[in-house]
Design a protein around this motif. Structure first.
Motif, PDB file in Angstrom:
ATOM      1  N   UNK A  96      -1.441  45.226  34.830  1.00  8.71           N
ATOM      2  CA  UNK A  96      -2.666  45.643  35.493  1.00  8.71           C
ATOM      3  C   UNK A  96      -2.922  44.844  36.775  1.00  8.71           C
ATOM      4  N   UNK A  97      -2.201  43.742  36.955  1.00  4.79           N
ATOM      5  CA  UNK A  97      -2.391  42.893  38.129  1.00  4.79           C
ATOM      6  C   UNK A  97      -1.233  43.072  39.120  1.00  4.79           C
ATOM      7  N   UNK A  98      -1.012  44.302  39.525  1.00  2.00           N
ATOM      8  CA  UNK A  98      -0.014  44.616  40.544  1.00  2.00           C
ATOM      9  C   UNK A  98      -0.658  44.370  41.900  1.00  2.00           C
ATOM     10  N   UNK A  99      -0.055  43.468  42.670  1.00  3.02           N
ATOM     11  CA  UNK A  99      -0.621  43.115  43.978  1.00  3.02           C
ATOM     12  C   UNK A  99      -0.409  44.248  44.971  1.00  3.02           C
ATOM     13  N   UNK A 100      -1.468  44.730  45.626  1.00 10.15           N
ATOM     14  CA  UNK A 100      -1.310  45.774  46.645  1.00 10.15           C
ATOM     15  C   UNK A 100      -0.785  45.216  47.969  1.00 10.15           C
ATOM     16  N   UNK A 101      -0.950  43.901  48.165  1.00  7.91           N
ATOM     17  CA  UNK A 101      -0.448  43.247  49.373  1.00  7.91           C
ATOM     18  C   UNK A 101      -0.131  41.796  49.024  1.00  7.91           C
ATOM     19  N   UNK A 102       0.687  41.169  49.842  1.00  6.29           N
ATOM     20  CA  UNK A 102       1.035  39.771  49.607  1.00  6.29           C
ATOM     21  C   UNK A 102      -0.168  38.874  49.864  1.00  6.29           C
ATOM     22  N   UNK A 103      -0.817  39.080  50.994  1.00  8.57           N
ATOM     23  CA  UNK A 103      -1.985  38.295  51.373  1.00  8.57           C
ATOM     24  C   UNK A 103      -3.170  39.229  51.580  1.00  8.57           C
ATOM     25  N   UNK A 104      -4.374  38.701  51.465  1.00  8.22           N
ATOM     26  CA  UNK A 104      -5.558  39.529  51.686  1.00  8.22           C
ATOM     27  C   UNK A 104      -5.540  40.060  53.112  1.00  8.22           C
ATOM     28  N   UNK A 105      -5.452  41.395  53.234  1.00  9.31           N
ATOM     29  CA  UNK A 105      -5.463  42.048  54.531  1.00  9.31           C
ATOM     30  C   UNK A 105      -4.153  42.009  55.291  1.00  9.31           C
ATOM     31  N   UNK A 106      -3.079  41.472  54.688  1.00  9.61           N
ATOM     32  CA  UNK A 106      -1.787  41.375  55.380  1.00  9.61           C
ATOM     33  C   UNK A 106      -0.639  41.770  54.451  1.00  9.61           C
ATOM     34  N   UNK A 107       0.346  42.408  55.031  1.00  9.75           N
ATOM     35  CA  UNK A 107       1.595  42.761  54.351  1.00  9.75           C
ATOM     36  C   UNK A 107       1.342  43.665  53.147  1.00  9.75           C
ATOM     37  N   UNK A 108       0.510  44.689  53.390  1.00 12.87           N
ATOM     38  CA  UNK A 108       0.154  45.642  52.354  1.00 12.87           C
ATOM     39  C   UNK A 108       1.296  46.614  52.107  1.00 12.87           C
ATOM     40  N   UNK A 109       1.503  46.937  50.844  1.00 15.50           N
ATOM     41  CA  UNK A 109       2.491  47.948  50.483  1.00 15.50           C
ATOM     42  C   UNK A 109       1.915  49.317  50.832  1.00 15.50           C
ATOM     43  N   UNK A 110       2.758  50.190  51.393  1.00 10.74           N
ATOM     44  CA  UNK A 110       2.290  51.549  51.666  1.00 10.74           C
ATOM     45  C   UNK A 110       2.055  52.250  50.321  1.00 10.74           C
ATOM     46  N   UNK A 111       1.316  53.352  50.290  1.00 10.17           N
ATOM     47  CA  UNK A 111       0.982  53.996  49.016  1.00 10.17           C
ATOM     48  C   UNK A 111       2.197  54.322  48.143  1.00 10.17           C
ATOM     49  N   UNK A 113       5.234  52.819  48.144  1.00 16.03           N
ATOM     50  CA  UNK A 113       5.812  51.563  47.645  1.00 16.03           C
ATOM     51  C   UNK A 113       4.923  50.964  46.559  1.00 16.03           C
ATOM     52  N   UNK A 114       3.610  50.992  46.757  1.00 17.81           N
ATOM     53  CA  UNK A 114       2.695  50.436  45.761  1.00 17.81           C
ATOM     54  C   UNK A 114       2.802  51.206  44.451  1.00 17.81           C
ATOM     55  N   UNK A 115       2.899  52.540  44.519  1.00 13.71           N
ATOM     56  CA  UNK A 115       3.062  53.343  43.307  1.00 13.71           C
ATOM     57  C   UNK A 115       4.368  52.978  42.596  1.00 13.71           C
ATOM     58  N   UNK A 116       5.445  52.801  43.365  1.00 12.13           N
ATOM     59  CA  UNK A 116       6.724  52.415  42.772  1.00 12.13           C
ATOM     60  C   UNK A 116       6.640  51.015  42.142  1.00 12.13           C
ATOM     61  N   UNK A 117       5.908  50.089  42.794  1.00 11.57           N
ATOM     62  CA  UNK A 117       5.706  48.764  42.217  1.00 11.57           C
ATOM     63  C   UNK A 117       4.981  48.869  40.876  1.00 11.57           C
ATOM     64  N   UNK A 118       3.938  49.698  40.837  1.00 10.05           N
ATOM     65  CA  UNK A 118       3.188  49.857  39.596  1.00 10.05           C
ATOM     66  C   UNK A 118       4.056  50.461  38.492  1.00 10.05           C
ATOM     67  N   UNK A 119       4.889  51.434  38.835  1.00 12.68           N
ATOM     68  CA  UNK A 119       5.802  52.012  37.838  1.00 12.68           C
ATOM     69  C   UNK A 119       6.748  50.950  37.296  1.00 12.68           C
TER      70      UNK A 119
END
Length: 153
Positions: A96-111, A113-119
């Motif tokens: 449940x704690x999949x990071x959407x980005x490395x840092x707050x407001x920086x290096x965010x995964x695109x939608x 990539x983020x979905x693939x990370x969650x999978x």
């Protein structure tokens, strides 16, 4: 038995300095240098909520993590004099704690990539909950926000 990541690969988030990715337990950062480095030329300061990386006095990145890490367990290495690898242990290590980005407001995964990370984190959670079962060939569909497939309301 092969490690989970070796069997199913990683889902990297590319950046101008390299890439980062995550597992349920850890966040990995790879920084590529165009020049040969010595370890003493790398400065990596990590606290539970913040990171600062410099190479030869030049700031590569700095900022607050999306979620806290165990700073005393953080590790960085210099490989082949041009690749810096940083391993961070997540303070909250669940799917449940999949990071959407490395840092707050920086290096965010695109939608995508983020979905693939969650999978991937969901598959890893299933593997941890069911040791001995091989999920390396499994595929998943659905919405993974929150660490698992969501049922329609």
């Amino acid at each position: 038995m092969a490690h989970f990541d070796e069997r199913i690969g990683i889902v990297p988030c590319k950046t101008e300095w390299g890439q980062w990715w995550q597992t349920v337990d850890e966040v990995y950062i790879e920084i590529n240098s165009s020049s040969q480095l010595k370890a003493k030329e790398v400065k990596c300061a990590i606290t539970p909520k913040h990171i600062r990386v410099e190479i030869k006095g030049n700031l590569i990145f700095e900022g607050d993590f999306c979620e806290p890490v165990h700073a005393d367990e953080a590790l960085w290495t210099l490989e082949d004099k041009c690749l810096i690898r940083i391993c961070l242990s997540k303070a909250h290590n669940t799917a449940a704690h999949c990071w959407p980005s490395l840092l707050q407001g920086k290096y965010q995964a695109d939608p995508y990539t983020f979905d693939e990370m969650q999978k991937k984190l969901t598959l890893q959670r299933f593997q941890l909950e069911n040791p001995g079962m091989d999920f390396s060939g499994a595929s998943m569909t659905g919405n993974y926000h929150g660490g698992g497939p969501q049922l329609p309301s």
